[in-house]
Scaffold this active site. Structure first.
Site, mmCIF file in Angstrom:
data_model
loop_
_atom_site.group_PDB
_atom_site.id
_atom_site.type_symbol
_atom_site.label_atom_id
_atom_site.label_comp_id
_atom_site.label_asym_id
_atom_site.label_seq_id
_atom_site.Cartn_x
_atom_site.Cartn_y
_atom_site.Cartn_z
ATOM 1 N N HIS A 1 -2.853 11.065 0.611
ATOM 2 C CA HIS A 1 -2.314 10.834 1.962
ATOM 3 C C HIS A 1 -1.752 12.178 2.445
ATOM 4 C CE1 HIS A 1 -0.890 7.400 4.707
ATOM 5 N NE2 HIS A 1 -0.523 8.503 5.333
ATOM 6 N N ASN B 1 -7.533 1.814 9.835
ATOM 7 C CA ASN B 1 -6.194 2.022 10.395
ATOM 8 C C ASN B 1 -6.359 2.033 11.910
ATOM 9 O OD1 ASN B 1 -5.514 2.491 7.751
ATOM 10 N ND2 ASN B 1 -4.812 4.585 8.036
ATOM 11 N N ARG C 1 0.861 -1.189 0.000
ATOM 12 C CA ARG C 1 0.000 0.000 0.000
ATOM 13 C C ARG C 1 0.897 1.239 0.000
ATOM 14 N NH1 ARG C 1 -2.916 3.066 4.774
ATOM 15 N NH2 ARG C 1 -3.853 4.660 3.452
ATOM 16 N N TYR D 1 -4.358 1.626 15.832
ATOM 17 C CA TYR D 1 -3.104 1.558 16.591
ATOM 18 C C TYR D 1 -3.294 1.349 18.089
ATOM 19 C CZ TYR D 1 -0.596 3.150 12.438
ATOM 20 O OH TYR D 1 -0.058 3.228 11.187
ATOM 21 N N GLU E 1 -7.252 8.548 6.225
ATOM 22 C CA GLU E 1 -7.470 9.158 7.527
ATOM 23 C C GLU E 1 -8.020 10.583 7.475
ATOM 24 O OE1 GLU E 1 -4.102 8.683 10.108
ATOM 25 O OE2 GLU E 1 -4.277 6.503 10.102
ATOM 26 N N GLU F 1 -3.669 -0.205 8.128
ATOM 27 C CA GLU F 1 -2.480 0.193 8.885
ATOM 28 C C GLU F 1 -2.550 -0.361 10.296
ATOM 29 O OE1 GLU F 1 -1.246 4.298 9.215
ATOM 30 O OE2 GLU F 1 -1.799 4.676 7.127
HETATM 31 C C1 NOJ Z 1 -1.268 7.074 10.288
HETATM 32 C C2 NOJ Z 1 -0.860 7.638 8.977
HETATM 33 O O1 NOJ Z 1 -1.669 7.222 7.921
HETATM 34 C C3 NOJ Z 1 0.605 7.473 8.657
HETATM 35 O O2 NOJ Z 1 0.937 8.460 7.758
HETATM 36 C C4 NOJ Z 1 1.400 7.543 9.940
HETATM 37 O O3 NOJ Z 1 2.760 7.585 9.686
HETATM 38 C C5 NOJ Z 1 1.040 6.349 10.784
HETATM 39 N N1 NOJ Z 1 -0.374 6.329 11.057
HETATM 40 C C6 NOJ Z 1 1.800 6.245 12.110
HETATM 41 O O4 NOJ Z 1 1.497 7.305 12.932
#
Ligand code: NOJ
Length: 524
Positions: free
Chosen positions: A162, A347, A117, A349, A207, A416
């Protein structure tokens, strides 16, 4: 009249007691026992599951002013405000992937990923952002990347936007100017036409929350506009309309010939209710709607989540605005946006706790965060490494289950997931633990709750420019030596771990020795 007053007083006392009870319950639950499950599943991935890695143009390409590329907002932001980056750095050279993309593909080949990606820099192919000036060298660069991937048997997942908006368009208002919907549509059509035959899936926008909330709300990201609770919503509205128009262009003009699938990547944390009290459960749900639902609800159901419409109208009134600060969609726009996804791209985290705000008459500041009317926090007992990317794998399983429960059993692709280190160590055990435990909770969600997750994408294949953290946060499976002009890439242990997962389709080391072949239901 008097009795009504009394009734009001009683209900206010009862309300306060309930809130006090919830507060005590949530403090007692602070021991974290419920989150202790970091164990790894002993199940294998479904046979048709796909594994990928990700990057974005500004974070890796460099060549910021080469071969006809136009200036974009992160060039300007980093040059004019180096103090906003932790190490005062920028992406002028970054990983130099503009010249070294073959090395990136070689890393992917070594890991054995199914797909890559990456994003297209709008101003590299349209230097002014508009279709009247096409940069052939930019088109050729992306064609070369796509051909290199194809030659190595790696599929392409391409992001159209992006965050790197052409500067000339920013000068005309950027995401605040309604004309951006048309500019973006033209850009998207050009990309579908030029690159479509090489692309397996498209992520139209990455995002939206970061674009609008950080770019136009608190101003921490480019273009640095500070307008919480007002212009950040105007931005969000235009981002959604631009996404929808681009998706329709694909659907109407390209779907018959190109077999790709198209979506937008929504970033969302999981919000865990601070207690099982109704007020906290509702608070967590509200926050999820303000974060994930803000973008998922329009594309899936056609409009902002109802709780956003209601809260923002109520707060706007109390704050003295004549109308809601949340700009509405017309019926025609609802029809345009509704259904513009082929899968859900997530995405993810980290997670937060969510609790109800104790004052029932609370009206916050004018901002998207405050409009939710929810308290969020991280527990002091949680691991802090990599904050705000705190490793909380159980939250991954929970958000996946919640998405299924809320939006039905649509296919989900994790576009992500990853964790940073700050040292650049090659023995990145922490990252291996992170990946193993996150993937483990994902696999459990697939088998135990029937969540239809079909792909997992690690952020990132190589260390790169992490926005305002500059090069201080390193997310790569490969280390990149940023002080060496030839930017050598070196495998970290996590790249070998991920490679083994892909090869064995299993998270546990011993699986490799006992597995006979792909069998999605068999325990390792
Ligand atoms: C979100 C973003 O899409 C990406 O650009 C960023 O580097 C990562 N997460 C990590 O923070």
């Amino acid at each position: 009249m008097l009795s009504l007053k009394k009734e009001e007083q009683y209900s206010s006392v009862i309300m306060k007691l309930i809130i006090l009870f919830c507060f005590i319950a949530s403090s007692l639950a602070d021991g974290d026992e419920e989150f202790a499950n970091y164990s790894t599943t002993n199940r294998c991935f479904p046979a048709d599951f796909h594994f990928g890695v990700s990057t974005s143009a500004y974070q890796i390409e460099g060549a910021w002013n080469l071969d006809g590329k136009g200036v974009q907002i992160y060039d300007t932001f980093t040059h004019e405000h180096p103090e906003k980056m932790d190490d005062r750095s920028n992406g002028d050279v970054a990983c130099d992937s503009y010249h070294l993309y073959k090395e990136d593909v070689a890393c992917m080949k070594e890991v054995g990923v199914d797909y890559y990606r990456f994003s297209i820099s709008w101003s590299r192919i349209l230097p002014n952002g508009t279709i009247d000036n096409i940069n052939k060298a930019g088109i050729d660069y992306y064609l070369n990347v796509l051909k290199e991937l194809k030659a190595n048997g790696i599929a392409s997942m391409v992001t159209l936007f992006h965050w790197d908006l052409p500067n000339d368009l920013q000068n005309r208002g950027g995401w605040l100017n309604p004309e951006i919907v048309g500019w973006f549509k033209d850009y998207a059509r050009l990309c579908f036409a030029e690159f479509g035959k090489y692309v397996e899936s498209w992520i139209i926008i990455n995002e939206p929350k970061q674009i609008c909330h950080y770019g136009y709300g608190n101003g921490q990201f480019a273009p640095g506009i500070v307008s919480p609770g007002i212009l950040e919503y105007v931005c969000a509205r235009h981002v959604l309309l631009a996404h929808a128009k681009a998706w329709r262009v694909f659907d109407e003009e390209f779907r018959a010939t190109l077999k790709s699938r198209v979506s937008l990547a929504i970033d969302s944390e999981w919000y865990e209710p601070a207690s099982s009290c109704k007020a906290d459960v509702v608070a967590a749900e509200t926050k999820l709607q303000f974060v994930f639902g803000m973008y998922a609800n329009p594309v899936i159901k056609g409009n902002w989540p109802q709780v956003m419409i209601d809260n923002i109208a109520r707060f706007s009134k109390a704050q003295g605005f004549n109308e809601s600060r949340l700009p509405p969609f017309s019926d025609e726009e609802v029809a345009l946006i509704k259904g513009t996804y082929d899968f859900i791209a997530l995405n993810h985290y980290t997670s937060y706790m969510a609790s109800a705000i104790t004052d029932p008459n609370h009206v916050g500041e004018v901002s998207w965060e405050e409009d939710s009317g929810v308290n969020i926090y991280k527990k002091s007992t949680w691991p802090t490494a990599g904050y705000p990317h705190t490793s909380l794998p159980w939250g991954f399983g929970r958000i996946l289950r919640w998405i299924k429960q809320t939006y039905g059993n649509t296919e989900i692709v994790i576009t992500e997931n990853g964790t940073p280190d700050t040292t650049g160590t090659l023995n990145d055990e922490d990252r291996i633990d992170f990946m193993r435990s996150y993937m483990s909770h994902m696999v459990d969600a697939i088998y135990d709750a029937g969540v239809n997750v079909t792909g997992y994408t690690v952020w990132s294949i190589i260390d790169n420019f992490e926005w305002t953290a500059g090069y201080t946060k390193k997310f790569g499976l490969y280390h990149v030596n940023m002080s060496d002009p030839s930017r050598p890439r070196t495998a970290k242990d996590s790249s070998k771990y991920y490679s083994r997962v892909i090869r064995t389709r299993c998270l546990l080391d011993f699986c490799e020795s006992i597995r006979n072949g792909p069998d999605s239901t068999k325990n390792c």
